[in-house]
Design a protein around this motif. Structure first.
Motif, PDB file in Angstrom:
ATOM      1  N   GLY A  97      -6.516  -4.797   0.190  1.00 16.68           N
ATOM      2  CA  GLY A  97      -6.041  -3.196  -0.880  1.00 16.68           C
ATOM      3  C   GLY A  97      -7.083  -2.793  -1.815  1.00 16.68           C
ATOM      4  O   GLY A  97      -6.389  -2.515  -2.512  1.00 16.68           O
TER       5      GLY A  97
ATOM      6  N   HIS B 259      -8.240   7.289   5.197  1.00 21.89           N
ATOM      7  CA  HIS B 259      -8.270   6.584   3.729  1.00 21.89           C
ATOM      8  C   HIS B 259      -9.395   6.623   3.556  1.00 21.89           C
ATOM      9  O   HIS B 259      -9.977   5.472   2.864  1.00 21.89           O
TER      10      HIS B 259
ATOM     11  N   ASN C 239      -3.755  12.841  -8.533  1.00 23.80           N
ATOM     12  CA  ASN C 239      -4.617  11.468  -7.232  1.00 23.80           C
ATOM     13  C   ASN C 239      -5.223  10.592  -8.126  1.00 23.80           C
ATOM     14  O   ASN C 239      -4.957   9.503  -7.085  1.00 23.80           O
TER      15      ASN C 239
ATOM     16  N   LYS D 243      -2.938   7.739  -8.090  1.00 28.29           N
ATOM     17  CA  LYS D 243      -2.968   6.950  -6.970  1.00 28.29           C
ATOM     18  C   LYS D 243      -4.105   6.375  -6.784  1.00 28.29           C
ATOM     19  O   LYS D 243      -3.416   5.042  -6.660  1.00 28.29           O
TER      20      LYS D 243
ATOM     21  N   GLY E 284      -4.747   3.274  -8.629  1.00 32.89           N
ATOM     22  CA  GLY E 284      -3.776   2.150  -8.968  1.00 32.89           C
ATOM     23  C   GLY E 284      -3.138   2.191 -10.697  1.00 32.89           C
ATOM     24  O   GLY E 284      -2.680   1.517 -11.214  1.00 32.89           O
TER      25      GLY E 284
ATOM     26  N   TYR F 275      -0.756   5.065 -10.901  1.00 32.73           N
ATOM     27  CA  TYR F 275       0.363   6.090 -10.574  1.00 32.73           C
ATOM     28  C   TYR F 275       1.705   4.833 -10.318  1.00 32.73           C
ATOM     29  O   TYR F 275       1.791   3.396 -10.175  1.00 32.73           O
TER      30      TYR F 275
ATOM     31  N   ARG G 186      -5.373  -2.355 -14.041  1.00 30.74           N
ATOM     32  CA  ARG G 186      -4.948  -1.398 -13.049  1.00 30.74           C
ATOM     33  C   ARG G 186      -4.411  -1.924 -11.463  1.00 30.74           C
ATOM     34  O   ARG G 186      -4.941  -2.609 -10.588  1.00 30.74           O
ATOM     35  N   LYS G 187      -3.307  -1.486 -11.078  1.00 35.38           N
ATOM     36  CA  LYS G 187      -2.808  -2.230  -9.447  1.00 35.38           C
ATOM     37  C   LYS G 187      -3.428  -1.617  -8.907  1.00 35.38           C
ATOM     38  O   LYS G 187      -4.538  -0.820  -8.382  1.00 35.38           O
ATOM     39  N   ARG G 188      -2.763  -2.291  -6.971  1.00 35.68           N
ATOM     40  CA  ARG G 188      -4.084  -1.793  -6.441  1.00 35.68           C
ATOM     41  C   ARG G 188      -3.680  -0.299  -5.691  1.00 35.68           C
ATOM     42  O   ARG G 188      -3.200   0.220  -5.962  1.00 35.68           O
ATOM     43  N   MET G 189      -4.420   0.422  -5.004  1.00 35.69           N
ATOM     44  CA  MET G 189      -3.984   2.099  -5.060  1.00 35.69           C
ATOM     45  C   MET G 189      -3.148   2.371  -3.975  1.00 35.69           C
ATOM     46  O   MET G 189      -2.616   1.883  -3.621  1.00 35.69           O
ATOM     47  N   GLN G 190      -3.122   3.834  -3.909  1.00 39.27           N
ATOM     48  CA  GLN G 190      -1.997   4.153  -3.630  1.00 39.27           C
ATOM     49  C   GLN G 190      -2.419   4.655  -2.064  1.00 39.27           C
ATOM     50  O   GLN G 190      -3.561   5.988  -2.682  1.00 39.27           O
ATOM     51  N   ALA G 191      -2.123   5.130  -0.647  1.00 39.73           N
ATOM     52  CA  ALA G 191      -2.416   5.987  -0.394  1.00 39.73           C
ATOM     53  C   ALA G 191      -2.181   7.178  -0.287  1.00 39.73           C
ATOM     54  O   ALA G 191      -1.474   7.497  -0.518  1.00 39.73           O
TER      55      ALA G 191
END
Ligand code: MN
Length: 464
Positions: A178, A261, A373, A376, A379, A381, A457-462
């Motif tokens: 991810g 994606h 964006n 998001k 990572g 958001y 940072r967390k993982r991306m958000q689509a």
């Protein structure tokens, strides 16, 4: 006791709303958004009637303190983030340069933690850079993700370009974990050949730079990358600094074929400037020597159209070098000029003025492109990228009445020119609040070096 702050009566750009209202901040966070909020005794009040409140700008493509071997980008994490703040940006994600050959994946991350600590005045993250591929590197991608490095850059040109097979393995791993893969897409073989041919033929002026890196060489590499990402199971792919219309068409087609994606970034220079800048007298053209190069007016028009829906972010690729002492290295041979230009401070003012005020994009779309964006996709958001209860109090107040002429004399990057010298803008960030602290007050920066924090940072958000 935590300090409290009430920003009163501005037009608040929320997630789905644009309404006049107040934003209440306690400590580092937003605690309420609404109409006629009561203030605690002792709360600091900022009157924002007639102003626009947006979530702090996020620039996910910067190169502070970049070491390019023979020289270094002129902004460090202090001067670069001060300039960013004054331009309405409250977070960056920097693209590190290459480390020594064969270095571990965390080598550059450790290096960059040292470069930023004690200097940055806004929050910052780092993309990882993948300069070779082996099982250890792929494994480290997953390990570093837990330390907040959830996106990686690959290059298809320059010294540490990856082969298609290597890129494919990275994309497979990204898909599994991810993680977002950002790519610099240009066809290395064509560019290498054209550059050496031009030098041999004595075609060494800056105007040969765009001819040595044709738009189709970028579009080809974009198409190759998106097909590789598709083969890897629609791995999350982010095209950096999209500069040409044909590449955008390839991205649009791939999405229509069912590859959601796939994300694209462009930069103000590709929206506002074109290859006529290389035709200027003297060595002026070197100021615009960047990769990819400035393109044709038709490409600019295509990118503006793309901003409505198909381009997801606007970042800067801020990579400043002094004209007089660094860019001038290319005066007898453009291939010797360090590649890059400043722009970290100009991004929000230019896109607000040219986009929102000129009615090319809506206010909401402007905020999506410059803040929501990027947050998001990388990572951050909803900690950042949104004005909402619970989010970091990163807020920029734009005064739409302020008119300004952009000029190096009043901008703040540590460099001796602006790519937008003399450009008139309508609307400007006047107050900037970062995690509840006013760091720009009526256009004046006042905050301590090192107050910026690393963003794990967390993982991306689509997005789609
Ligand atoms: Mn770059």
């Amino acid at each position: 006791m935590e300090t409290t702050m009430l920003i009163k009566g501005g037009l608040v750009v929320g997630e789905n709303t644009e309404t006049p209202g107040d934003v209440y901040i306690r400590g580092e966070r937003i605690v309420a958004v609404g109409k006629d909020l009561p203030a605690d005794k002792g709360a600091k009040i900022i009157e924002a009637q007639g102003k626009i409140l947006i979530p702090g700008g996020i620039d996910v493509h910067t190169h502070l303190d970049l070491d390019v071997g023979f020289t270094r980008a002129s902004d460090d994490f202090y001067t670069g983030t001060v300039a960013a703040a004054l331009g309405g940006t409250t977070a960056i994600v920097d693209h590190p340069g290459f480390g020594p050959a064969g270095c571990a994946l965390d080598h550059q991350i450790k290096t960059y933690h040292r470069l930023a600590a004690g200097k940055a005045v806004i929050d910052y993250g780092f993309h990882g850079v993948i300069q070779q591929v082996d099982p250890g590197i792929l494994e480290q991608m997953a390990v570093l993700a837990e330390e907040g490095i959830t996106s990686y850059k690959v290059y298809l040109t320059y010294d540490y370009k990856l082969s298609d097979g290597d890129v494919y393995q990275v994309l497979e791993q990204a898909q599994k974990q991810g993680l977002m893969i950002a790519v610099h897409p240009e066809n290395d073989g064509v560019i290498g050949y054209l550059r050496s041919r031009f030098v041999k033929e004595g075609k060494t002026a800056a105007r040969y730079h765009p001819l040595s890196r044709p738009a189709a060489a970028e579009a080809e590499a974009i198409n190759r990358m998106l097909l590789l990402a598709n083969m890897a199971g629609d791995a999350p792919l982010y095209i950096v600094h999209l500069s040409n219309k044909q590449g955008l068409t390839f991205i649009q087609d791939a999405r229509k074929r069912g590859q959601p994606h796939l994300y694209a970034e462009t930069c103000p220079q590709y929206l506002l400037l074109d290859d006529r800048m290389y035709e200027q007298p003297g060595y002026e053209g070197l100021k615009y020597l960047m990769c990819p190069p400035l393109r044709k007016p038709e490409d600019r028009a295509g990118l503006w159209e793309g901003l409505a829906a198909d381009i997801d972010t606007v970042a800067t690729d801020h990579c400043p070098f002094f004209f007089e002492t660094q860019k001038i290295r290319g005066k007898d041979d453009f291939t010797q000029c360090p590649s890059g230009a400043p722009g970290i401070e100009e991004r929000i003012p230019l896109l607000f003025s040219e986009g929102v005020m000129q009615q090319r994009i809506s206010l909401r779309r402007f905020v999506d492109l410059c803040s929501t964006n990027p947050a998001k996709l990388f990572g951050m958001y909803p900690q950042k990228g949104v004005i909402r209860e619970g989010s970091d109090a990163d807020i920029v107040i734009i005064d739409p009445e302020v008119k300004k002429v952009l000029t190096q004399r009043t901008l703040h990057a540590r460099v001796d020119y602006s790519a937008y010298e003399g450009w008139e803008v309508q609307g400007y960030p006047t107050w900037v609040i970062s995690r509840g602290e006013v760091i720009v007050r009526e256009g004046i920066f006042a905050a301590n070096p090192g107050r910026g924090r690393f963003i794990p940072r967390k993982r991306m958000q689509a997005l789609r």
